[in-house]
Scaffold this active site. Structure first.
Site, PDB file in Angstrom:
ATOM      1  N   TYR A 173     -13.102  19.722 -14.651  1.00  0.00           N
ATOM      2  CA  TYR A 173     -13.673  18.387 -14.839  1.00  0.00           C
ATOM      3  C   TYR A 173     -14.824  18.211 -13.833  1.00  0.00           C
ATOM      4  O   TYR A 173     -14.695  18.588 -12.660  1.00  0.00           O
ATOM      5  CB  TYR A 173     -12.573  17.339 -14.619  1.00  0.00           C
ATOM      6  N   LYS A 180      -5.260   9.385 -18.813  1.00  0.00           N
ATOM      7  CA  LYS A 180      -5.421  10.073 -20.094  1.00  0.00           C
ATOM      8  C   LYS A 180      -4.145   9.977 -20.938  1.00  0.00           C
ATOM      9  O   LYS A 180      -3.731   8.888 -21.275  1.00  0.00           O
ATOM     10  CB  LYS A 180      -5.872  11.510 -19.816  1.00  0.00           C
ATOM     11  N   ASP A 235      -3.698  20.972 -12.255  1.00  0.00           N
ATOM     12  CA  ASP A 235      -4.138  19.748 -12.924  1.00  0.00           C
ATOM     13  C   ASP A 235      -3.652  19.846 -14.372  1.00  0.00           C
ATOM     14  O   ASP A 235      -4.173  20.633 -15.167  1.00  0.00           O
ATOM     15  CB  ASP A 235      -5.670  19.638 -12.831  1.00  0.00           C
ATOM     16  N   ARG A 237       0.847  -1.199   0.000  1.00  0.00           N
ATOM     17  CA  ARG A 237       0.000   0.000   0.000  1.00  0.00           C
ATOM     18  C   ARG A 237       0.880   1.246   0.000  1.00  0.00           C
ATOM     19  O   ARG A 237       0.623   2.219  -0.668  1.00  0.00           O
ATOM     20  CB  ARG A 237      -0.966   0.003   1.194  1.00  0.00           C
TER      21      ARG A 237
HETATM   22  O1  P1T Z   1     -10.809   9.705 -14.137  1.00  0.00           O
HETATM   23  P1  P1T Z   1      -9.704   9.953 -13.177  1.00  0.00           P
HETATM   24  O2  P1T Z   1      -8.432   9.268 -13.536  1.00  0.00           O
HETATM   25  O3  P1T Z   1     -10.105   9.751 -11.750  1.00  0.00           O
HETATM   26  O4  P1T Z   1      -9.311  11.511 -13.321  1.00  0.00           O
HETATM   27  C1  P1T Z   1     -10.146  12.557 -12.983  1.00  0.00           C
HETATM   28  C2  P1T Z   1      -9.845  13.790 -13.814  1.00  0.00           C
HETATM   29  C3  P1T Z   1      -9.121  14.819 -13.240  1.00  0.00           C
HETATM   30  N1  P1T Z   1      -8.810  15.937 -13.946  1.00  0.00           N
HETATM   31  C4  P1T Z   1      -9.183  16.081 -15.224  1.00  0.00           C
HETATM   32  C5  P1T Z   1      -8.840  17.331 -15.959  1.00  0.00           C
HETATM   33  C6  P1T Z   1      -9.902  15.077 -15.856  1.00  0.00           C
HETATM   34  O5  P1T Z   1     -10.263  15.254 -17.126  1.00  0.00           O
HETATM   35  C7  P1T Z   1     -10.264  13.907 -15.135  1.00  0.00           C
HETATM   36  C8  P1T Z   1     -11.095  12.818 -15.726  1.00  0.00           C
HETATM   37  N2  P1T Z   1     -11.809  13.209 -16.869  1.00  0.00           N
HETATM   38  C9  P1T Z   1     -12.623  12.432 -17.617  1.00  0.00           C
HETATM   39  C10 P1T Z   1     -12.935  11.158 -17.310  1.00  0.00           C
HETATM   40  C11 P1T Z   1     -13.186  13.101 -18.783  1.00  0.00           C
HETATM   41  O6  P1T Z   1     -13.673  12.427 -19.720  1.00  0.00           O
HETATM   42  O7  P1T Z   1     -13.154  14.341 -18.815  1.00  0.00           O
END
Ligand code: P1T
Length: 395
Positions: A114, A211, A186, A62
């Site tokens: 987001y 992403k 971010d 962990r």
């Molecule tokens: O999905 P996750 O890995 O938990 O990430 C969240 C997140 C955080 N910041 C940004 C700018 C993001 O675009 C995202 C996740 N976004 C999508 C799933 C989307 O389709 O916009």
């Protein structure tokens, strides 16, 4: 358990490496046991201790795992920083930053985010007594009236999801340094290939690794990166105590994905630029959001702080209600209608009902997230096939 001091890569000097070399090598050296060139998947939850505390820097997965550690060192190197932490999702990483705060603290953030970030701010952390101000940060000076002794954190996304606002990271950092606030950026939409917020004054970089960094739509993961040792220790404490850490299989997949990040990003940018120009004059398109246009309100900032404009584009459709927007969104054959972004395959998304569905209509509409908005994540397929797909879908 203490912060991990162990590393597989004891004698690398990544500060001298260029981006592509770091993407392929940072954090990774041939396995000391076998010479395996690829970092092994250390599929173990725990580690032998000769006597309590007498171990090789790994105690329990962990908190620390060698495959994850190789990835974390690579992520840190790509952001020109010392410390990286991988989380089991981007939201897990965001959650850890917010857990640095105390009830009563205040956060300044942007008005386009987001949907999941907006949701964790308003639906989870507001409950614990933290106050969020959602501001237009296209001019960093807009923060000034909201700063007070309770302000602790500034959280920005740039480019923003989904309206591609560009926030001046250096401009915001000037204020956060003056007031001794933590600035988190971010950096998901840009990826470290296009933008390095720590070089511009940010304290923490957050990524949805899901992403561009992962790049193949097969892993959900997040990351935090910092150069500040005290912040790293505080974040590691949350990471280990709360436990949103990813397993070694996912860490391996992301290490593999990163090896082509520079190649993929070049192709995303090239295809993105061609598609943005094609859509700009399309009769079915009303507004287009892409930071590479000279008439983008913060084009000069984008040019200064980014090394390219990326493959994320949003459009609004002319004279389209929700039904017509759904019809067009469902009309593609190369682009896939799906949430997420940044993979090799092109995706199309309807933010109002998909990724940003948790933001109240009146809030999202203030920044242009209207029912006729579609967001494209331009992949790395052949550009002619993508343009033909758009041509057919927008009929
Ligand atoms: O999905 P996750 O890995 O938990 O990430 C969240 C997140 C955080 N910041 C940004 C700018 C993001 O675009 C995202 C996740 N976004 C999508 C799933 C989307 O389709 O916009």
């Amino acid at each position: 358990m203490s912060v991990c001091n162990a590393s597989l890569s004891s004698h690398q000097n990544t500060t001298k490496m260029k981006f592509a070399t770091k993407a392929i090598h940072a954090g990774q050296e041939p396995d000391p046991t076998t010479g395996a060139v690829m970092t092994p998947i250390y599929q173990t939850s725990t580690y032998w201790q000769k006597s309590p505390g007498d171990n090789k820097g790994y105690e329990y997965s962990r908190g620390t795992n060698p495959t994850r550690k190789a990835l974390e060192d690579c992520l840190a190197a790509l952001e020109n920083a010392k410390f990286g932490l991988a989380f089991s999702s981007g939201m897990g990483a965001t959650d850890a930053v917010l857990k640095l705060l105390q009830p009563g603290d205040e956060v300044i953030t942007g008005n386009d985010l987001y949907g999941g970030s907006y949701r964790i701010f308003t639906k989870i952390f507001t409950k614990y007594g933290i106050k969020f101000h959602f501001l237009d940060l296209s001019n960093p000076e807009n923060m000034r009236p909201y700063l007070n002794e309770k302000t602790k954190l500034v959280w920005i996304e740039t480019p923003t999801n989904p309206t591609m606002q560009i926030i001046d990271i250096e401009g915001v950092a000037k204020i956060t340094k003056e007031k001794n606030l933590i600035l988190t950026v971010d950096n998901t939409f840009a990826s470290p290939y296009l933008q390095n917020p720590i070089d511009l004054g940010a304290d923490i970089v957050m990524h949805s690794v899901t992403k561009y960094i992962g790049g193949h739509s097969d892993v959900v993961m997040g990351a935090l990166i910092t150069n500040d040792e005290a912040l790293y220790k505080d974040l590691w404490f949350v990471y280990n105590a709360c436990g949103a850490t990813p397993g070694p299989q996912d860490a391996f997949l992301v290490l593999r994905g990163i090896k082509t990040l520079h190649l993929r990003m070049k192709a995303h940018c090239e295809n993105g630029e061609k598609i943005a120009h094609y859509l700009k004059n399309h009769p079915k398109v009303d507004k287009i959001y892409w930071p590479g246009f000279e008439d983008h309100p913060n084009f000069e900032v984008a040019k200064r702080q980014m090394r390219g404009f990326g493959g994320m584009i949003s459009i609004t459709l002319k004279d389209a209600d929700l039904q017509e927007t759904f019809r067009i969104a469902s009309n593609f054959s190369v682009f896939t209608l799906a949430e997420s972004l940044g993979g090799v395959e092109s995706l199309i998304n309807h933010p109002a009902t998909m990724t940003h569905g948790s933001i109240p209509k009146e809030e999202r509409e203030k920044v242009g997230v209207t029912d006729n908005l579609l967001r494209l994540s331009v992949g790395v397929e052949d550009i002619d096939d993508l343009l033909e797909d758009l041509e057919n879908a927008l009929k």
